[in-house]
Structure formats: C-alpha cells, structure tokens
Design a protein around this motif. Structure first.
Motif, PDB file in Angstrom:
ATOM      1  N   ILE A  57       1.052  -1.222  -0.068  1.00 26.52           N
ATOM      2  CA  ILE A  57       0.095  -0.047  -0.007  1.00 26.52           C
ATOM      3  C   ILE A  57       1.092   1.231  -0.024  1.00 26.52           C
ATOM      4  O   ILE A  57       1.798   1.389   0.872  1.00 26.52           O
ATOM      5  CB  ILE A  57      -0.900  -0.060   1.406  1.00 26.52           C
ATOM      6  N   LEU A  58       0.709   2.146  -0.841  1.00 29.52           N
ATOM      7  CA  LEU A  58       1.319   3.047  -1.228  1.00 29.52           C
ATOM      8  C   LEU A  58       0.715   4.399  -0.820  1.00 29.52           C
ATOM      9  O   LEU A  58      -0.116   5.092  -1.443  1.00 29.52           O
ATOM     10  CB  LEU A  58       1.851   3.230  -2.501  1.00 29.52           C
ATOM     11  N   LEU A  59       1.019   5.084   0.464  1.00 27.71           N
ATOM     12  CA  LEU A  59       0.497   6.383   0.901  1.00 27.71           C
ATOM     13  C   LEU A  59       1.334   7.705   0.221  1.00 27.71           C
ATOM     14  O   LEU A  59       2.448   7.576   0.571  1.00 27.71           O
ATOM     15  CB  LEU A  59       0.461   6.468   2.352  1.00 27.71           C
ATOM     16  N   GLY A  60       0.854   8.367  -0.429  1.00 30.59           N
ATOM     17  CA  GLY A  60       1.519   9.404  -1.108  1.00 30.59           C
ATOM     18  C   GLY A  60       2.000   9.098  -2.340  1.00 30.59           C
ATOM     19  O   GLY A  60       3.216   9.042  -2.600  1.00 30.59           O
TER      20      GLY A  60
ATOM     21  N   ILE B  81      -3.550   2.530  -3.045  1.00 26.68           N
ATOM     22  CA  ILE B  81      -2.677   4.043  -3.039  1.00 26.68           C
ATOM     23  C   ILE B  81      -3.463   5.205  -2.894  1.00 26.68           C
ATOM     24  O   ILE B  81      -4.727   5.085  -2.437  1.00 26.68           O
ATOM     25  CB  ILE B  81      -2.258   4.506  -4.488  1.00 26.68           C
ATOM     26  N   SER B  82      -2.772   6.124  -2.267  1.00 25.17           N
ATOM     27  CA  SER B  82      -3.592   7.495  -2.018  1.00 25.17           C
ATOM     28  C   SER B  82      -2.641   8.676  -2.592  1.00 25.17           C
ATOM     29  O   SER B  82      -1.607   8.583  -2.862  1.00 25.17           O
ATOM     30  CB  SER B  82      -3.378   7.703  -0.423  1.00 25.17           C
TER      31      SER B  82
ATOM     32  N   LEU C  80      -8.220   7.803   4.156  1.00 23.15           N
ATOM     33  CA  LEU C  80      -6.616   7.487   4.319  1.00 23.15           C
ATOM     34  C   LEU C  80      -6.577   6.653   5.272  1.00 23.15           C
ATOM     35  O   LEU C  80      -5.389   5.489   5.161  1.00 23.15           O
ATOM     36  CB  LEU C  80      -6.026   9.007   4.316  1.00 23.15           C
ATOM     37  N   ILE C  81      -6.981   6.757   6.328  1.00 24.37           N
ATOM     38  CA  ILE C  81      -6.652   5.989   7.650  1.00 24.37           C
ATOM     39  C   ILE C  81      -7.245   4.540   7.524  1.00 24.37           C
ATOM     40  O   ILE C  81      -6.440   3.479   7.656  1.00 24.37           O
ATOM     41  CB  ILE C  81      -7.628   6.475   8.944  1.00 24.37           C
TER      42      ILE C  81
ATOM     43  N   LEU D  72       0.931  11.593   9.734  1.00 27.32           N
ATOM     44  CA  LEU D  72       1.152  10.934  11.065  1.00 27.32           C
ATOM     45  C   LEU D  72       0.153   9.701  11.263  1.00 27.32           C
ATOM     46  O   LEU D  72       0.599   8.702  11.627  1.00 27.32           O
ATOM     47  CB  LEU D  72       0.947  12.024  11.880  1.00 27.32           C
ATOM     48  N   HIS D  73      -1.160  10.165  11.214  1.00 30.00           N
ATOM     49  CA  HIS D  73      -2.268   9.172  11.628  1.00 30.00           C
ATOM     50  C   HIS D  73      -2.187   7.938  10.992  1.00 30.00           C
ATOM     51  O   HIS D  73      -2.420   6.692  11.264  1.00 30.00           O
ATOM     52  CB  HIS D  73      -3.383   9.887  11.716  1.00 30.00           C
ATOM     53  N   ALA D  74      -2.008   8.061   9.552  1.00 29.82           N
ATOM     54  CA  ALA D  74      -2.186   7.186   8.507  1.00 29.82           C
ATOM     55  C   ALA D  74      -1.097   5.943   8.820  1.00 29.82           C
ATOM     56  O   ALA D  74      -1.241   4.708   9.078  1.00 29.82           O
ATOM     57  CB  ALA D  74      -2.242   7.322   7.114  1.00 29.82           C
ATOM     58  N   ALA D  75       0.205   6.546   9.023  1.00 29.41           N
ATOM     59  CA  ALA D  75       1.135   5.571   9.240  1.00 29.41           C
ATOM     60  C   ALA D  75       1.159   4.964  10.582  1.00 29.41           C
ATOM     61  O   ALA D  75       1.673   3.760  10.604  1.00 29.41           O
ATOM     62  CB  ALA D  75       2.672   6.581   9.305  1.00 29.41           C
ATOM     63  N   TYR D  76       0.619   5.627  11.585  1.00 21.82           N
ATOM     64  CA  TYR D  76       0.527   4.929  12.962  1.00 21.82           C
ATOM     65  C   TYR D  76      -0.344   3.905  12.729  1.00 21.82           C
ATOM     66  O   TYR D  76      -0.461   2.793  13.370  1.00 21.82           O
ATOM     67  CB  TYR D  76       0.254   6.090  13.928  1.00 21.82           C
ATOM     68  N   THR D  77      -1.574   4.357  11.955  1.00 20.47           N
ATOM     69  CA  THR D  77      -2.494   3.360  11.905  1.00 20.47           C
ATOM     70  C   THR D  77      -1.953   1.814  11.148  1.00 20.47           C
ATOM     71  O   THR D  77      -2.344   0.742  11.613  1.00 20.47           O
ATOM     72  CB  THR D  77      -3.621   3.773  11.037  1.00 20.47           C
ATOM     73  N   ALA D  78      -1.140   2.015  10.174  1.00 23.57           N
ATOM     74  CA  ALA D  78      -0.638   1.008   9.361  1.00 23.57           C
ATOM     75  C   ALA D  78       0.152   0.382  10.561  1.00 23.57           C
ATOM     76  O   ALA D  78      -0.130  -1.183  10.494  1.00 23.57           O
ATOM     77  CB  ALA D  78       0.538   1.455   8.476  1.00 23.57           C
TER      78      ALA D  78
END
Lengths: 382, 382
Positions: free
Chosen positions: B8-11, B36-37, B81-82, B102-108
């Motif tokens: 999964i690619l955020l950004g 992706i986002s 995104l989360i 921040l939140h999305a990465a922490y959620t991962a």
C-alpha cells in the motif's frame, strides 16, 4: 561458561605476531595464549613465553635453540610446529609468511581448530583444499589481512545471490607516481618503504609490484567463492576504505578504518562479536579526501596475473606464488632488477604448466618445481 | 508459497511515490500494489490506478474528486486515508510529507502492517510512539531515506554494544560554498536547487538550511535508539557515502551508492533480501574523489538544533519540526528571508516549551500550538 578464548599463535615474532600479541596483551580477560612458535628469533620467543606464560613453545629452526631462555620447555623443529597446530584450542592464528606455514595451518583445520589466516601464500596455493577441509571439519577460516577482513565484514551470506562484485582496494605502493622509465633502477631499499603499512620485506616488495594484490584477488576468489570477473581492484592511496561489496540493488557496503592490523585481527578473533579496543578514532573530516584510480597495468603488469591465473585455479596460482617468492628473494639480495620480478614470474608461468593438483602434496611438489624453474630464469637475468 | 508482496502506497504522486512506482513497475513479479493515496493530483492518481490496477484508492483532499477517471472506486477524505492503512498487507509505504501522514502511518503499524517510512516529520515528532507501537505489534519500521537506510544496512544488532557512534553524511546543500554575508539575499528559487537529489520544495529548503540533517539526527536517535552524542554529521558534497557505523574495534562499516531513491526503497521492501535492479553501477574510479568537511554551524545554525532538541526528546523535536514547516512555507511564499527560517524556529523553541506528550493526540496538539507561535513570529519579521 568459558570466558576466555584459547589461542595458538604460529609465527609470533613477525609483524602479524606483534599485532596479535598487542591485541592479546590488551585483552587478557578475553584471550589466553596457550601456544606459540617462531622460526629464528629465539630471544623474542623467550620473552613472549615469559610475558604471556605460554606452556607450548616451538622453534622451527633448531639452529638457534641454544639461546632459548623461556620458562617453559622448548620444542624444536618443523614437526613440532605441526604438533603445536594439533592442540585443541579456540583459534589458531597463522602468521607465518610464505609456504612454510602451509602444513601447520592445514593441520590446525584438520584437527578441528578455527583458523585466523594472515598467510596469503597458503590460500593462493592451496586455498581449495583449505576451504574443503574447513567445510568437512565444520571449522571457520577467518581472514586477517585488512582487505579480506573488509569483504568478510561486509558480506551478508543471505544476500550472496544478489552480489554484483567486490572491490579490493590497493594503496598503489611506493611507486604509484613513479614514471615507468625509472622502474628499472628501483632498489630494494626503495621497494620496502611502504607508504601505509609497516610490514615484512617480502610483503612490502609484493605491494610495490602490486603482485600482492594479484595474490589477494586469488585469495578472495577462494575465500568467498567468486569467479575472477566478480573481483575488481581500485587504487586508493589513502587506504582508508579496505574493501567494498557491490550488490545488484545499487547498495554498496564498505569497510573503512585507519590502517592498523590489530582491527582485522580483533575481528577474526572475536567474530561475530567485536572488542572495545580504545584505538584512535577515524575521522573523515581529518582525512578530508579519499581518491580512487584505475590500476596502471603497464607499470604493474603483475597485478593482471591475479585474474589470469584464476582461469586455471588449481595450478597456475601455485606457480605464480612460488616464482614470485624466488624472484622477490633474488631482488632483495640485489641479484636481479625490480623489473625482472615480473619477467621471471611471467616466464615461469609460461614455461611451467603443471597438471591440476589432487592434494596438498601435489601443491608442494608443484611449488618446488616452480621454484626451480624460477631460479633458473633468475640466473639467466643479465 | 506467496511470491508477491502486497504493497500500500500512501502519497503515490510525490517524489517517494514516483520512485516506489518505478520500483514496482520494474519488479511486477515481486510486488503487488493493492492500495494508493494522493492528496491533490487526481489526474496522476487516476493514471496510476489504471496502470497498476489498484483496487483501493483514496484522495485525501475531496475538492478534486470530480476529475477522477480511474477504473476503481475512489474513496475521498482523510478518514478514508486512515482506513486504507488498516488493510492487511505486507508493507505500507508512507510517502506523505509533513505531519499529514502521521495518523495513517501510525494506523498501518497499529493494524500489524510493516511500515517503510520516508517521512522524517513523523519520526521526529512522534518517533517514540511509533517505535513502542511497532514493538507491541511486532512489526518492522524500515527507513527509506538514504541516510537511515545506510545506517540500517550497516548496523549489525549483534554488535550494538560495541557501537562507538554513527556518522550521517550531508551534501551540504546548494549554499555550502556561499559566503555567509550573501545568505540574507537567498531566494526560494536558489534554495530549491539541490545539487544531488531531485526532491520536493520543502525538503530541498530543509537541505539548504541543513535543518534536514537536524531532523535526521533526531530520526536516527529514534530509529536506532542512540543518544545525541553517538550521532555525528559530516559534510560530504559528492554524497556517495550515505552513512557510516563506527565500532569500538576500529572497524567502520559504510553504505555507498549513486544517489537514487530506488535503492533504499528496494532495501526496505525486500529486506533481508535484495533485488536485482539493473541500475548504473557505481565506479569509484569514475567518481575519483570523495571529500569530507566539518559542518559550518555559523552558516547552518539549524543543524545544531538536532542535537540540542534531543536533550528533551519528547517535546522540543515536535516544536522544531512544526515551526520549521511554517517558516519554510513562509519563505517559499516570499514572506520571510532565508535567514529568518532559523530565527523563527529558534524563537519558537525558546518561547514554547511544552510538557512531555503522553500520546499521539498530545503530539498533534503541541504541533498545532507550535505552528501558531511560529506563525506569530513569522508575522513579526520585518
């Protein structure tokens, strides 16, 4: 749990011996010296026995035995050297230069001892037999010279299929910037002045001709199971980067350090752990600049023999090593010119093409014949 | 056995996203892009969805949603995104810059996904919470920027007690050789011209002020559990050596490579294996020279904040990061001078000394307040 490693040091009075003793002296809580040998220097041998309280002592050249004053019994002769390597210990350090160390080092492995090896000639001439025996006996062969220790530290066996190639660095020796036309006038006293390392005369001359690096190519091929096209050599006069491992994902892992034999020795003796050695710290800011050049094969044709002889890995390296030992010896005795060293090695390699050795005795026989041929060519030099 | 890793690619539309897509495109047998986002660039997002056949698609900024033309359903907004980061996969790549990720990465991590993180700001502001959560969930945090990937590749956890220190290298940015008296006239268009890396504007300015390296000091401290005195910075304009690990036995292990984000990304996505990337090979002979300098703290006072803020690791780094984001944004909008960036960050750090955050919400609150203060100082600049 046993906290100290028992060490046997073959060749305690040479430059490797000196570094090993410094390491052991400064880490007496980690290492216990249980055996040592020397060839000629009986005075220093005696002093070491007394300082380190070493119970097993061998002098391989019996001529000087009468001057021994160590507090433990002295055993004399080359057979006793073999017996010394048989004693069960945690690691045998082979610091004997030339082919003389071959049998003792092999015996160490054959008797189940790990081997820290600083002896290029052994691995060049008989490397495959050493590697095969070490696998059979499940013991480790740990390189002690800085270049192979560098590769050893940077290689991750898990990633070996993704290895692109390795780079061995070369200081370039004292004649890196000397024009080729002056080479015929190079004297032994010039050739033994190595710009970076304080070493024995033979190795210093090898470094000056870069045949040292040819031997290291072969050694690396044996130690890390690499074909000749996977081994690159770069001249790096500052000699801060000792070796590099290039992976196929673009990552390069390198080993750097101030030149001090004690570091690779310490790696070999402690691996996979490391020691706290309180050495001077390497500062890239103080070093300021690292430079890299393509080796000049016109000036240093001996280097090319490293790759060339790997085409027939079971025989020519023995001839290369043997003829080089003869040629360097003659050069140091002022019997031949510096430029004759390569010529003699090259002539011997061209003249003598032995069949593939099947065992260590074959290697020794090929070595002996190669020396004879080399000596013959040496005498022809005008 | 599963042969492909689900990614999964955020950004996906930023510079990290671009490199990640290049890597995935060239290794379709290894990776499967499942989500992706993007934030704004809906055109590129649509193209990526169609090229890589990505089923889970998020646009965090709903304003542009109408222009979407991807073949899978678009989910819109920051909550989506989360949700994207919650989907079980092999690795989430966080390529969102600033605090937004921040939140999305922490959620991962919280949902048991390994995290490849290219987002300095997240680790700087909330690193301890990320590390603690990753330990609790037994997932890996894999650094993607070249410096931390370098340290990651060179560190051997077995030898961590024998680590002396690490060195992060810095290119020195575009103003390395610009005299200090010209600094007040530096314009945004000068500051975003990075000599080595092609990067986003914000990161390029951070590199020009060397606050980038201050953030990396904090990031390294968090990732590798090192105190500030174990982290050194050396200016290395060629930027070939990305990081070095110095051991107490005198050995230094370094990571080198031509500057290409695809390599550290590949390391993160394949670790402990490596890929065959068919990249241009690094040649030390072609590079010829590597140089190293002490950072000039008069010209780059922001660098020192990296070590300074580590004295209070739970709060000041958040303020440093937040105030720097504001100051850089104002500089890029020509509202303040280049030299004001440091002044604003420094004033905010001196003025606002928050209590230690207990959780991620505290971090976000401190970040918000720090931004307000920074903005206030920004408006005072004449």
């Amino acid at each position: 749990m046993k906290t100290k490693k028992d060490i046997i040091l073959l060749g305690s009075t040479g430059s490797i011996g000196e570094s090993a003793l410094r390491l052991i002296r400064e880490n007496r809580d980690k290492f216990n010296l249980i055996g040592i040998s020397a060839h000629n220097n009986v005075k220093l041998l005696s002093e070491i026995v007394n300082e380190f309280d070493v119970p097993n002592v061998v002098l391989s050249n019996e001529k000087n035995a009468k001057d021994y004053f160590g507090k433990y019994e002295l055993n004399v002769g080359s057979l006793c050297l073999i017996d010394l390597a048989k004693i069960k210990c945690d690691i045998v350090i082979s610091g004997i230069i030339g082919m003389s160390g071959l049998h003792a080092a092999y015996t160490a492995i054959n008797y189940g001892n790990d081997l820290a090896i600083a002896n290029k000639e052994t691995l060049v001439s008989a490397g495959k037999f050493f590697i095969n025996k070490s696998k059979e006996k499940n013991v480790k062969i740990l390189p002690v010279d800085s270049e192979h220790s560098a590769i050893f530290q940077c290689l991750n066996n898990k990633n070996i299929s993704r290895l692109d190639h390795i780079t061995l660095t070369a200081s370039g020796g004292p004649f890196l910037n000397t024009p080729l036309e002056y080479f015929k006038n190079i004297k032994p006293q010039d050739a033994i002045k190595h710009p970076v390392w304080k070493m024995g005369k033979k190795i210093s001359v090898d470094s000056a001709t870069m045949i040292n690096k040819a031997l290291e190519i072969i050694e690396a091929s044996v130690l890390f199971n690499l074909s000749s096209n996977k081994i690159d050599v770069v001249v790096h006069p500052e000699h801060i980067i000792h070796g590099l491992v290039h992976y196929k994902d673009g990552s390069v892992i390198a080993n750097l350090g101030l030149p001090d034999m004690i570091t690779p020795l310490s790696v070999a003796l402690s691996w996979p752990n490391r020691l706290d050695l309180k050495l001077k710290k390497m500062s890239l800011v103080n070093i300021n600049k690292l430079t890299f050049f393509k080796p000049d094969l016109d000036k240093f044709p001996g280097l090319k023999l490293g790759w060339d002889t790997l085409q027939s890995p079971y025989c020519s390296p023995v001839v290369l090593n043997a003829s080089n030992e003869i040629a360097v010896d003659c050069f140091l005795k002022n019997k031949i010119r510096y430029t004759d060293i390569f010529n003699i090695v090259d002539e011997t390699l061209n003249f003598y093409n032995p069949t593939k050795p099947q065992n260590l005795d074959d290697v020794i026989e090929i070595d002996k014949i190669a020396r004879k041929h080399a000596l013959k060519f040496t005498n022809k030099v005008d």
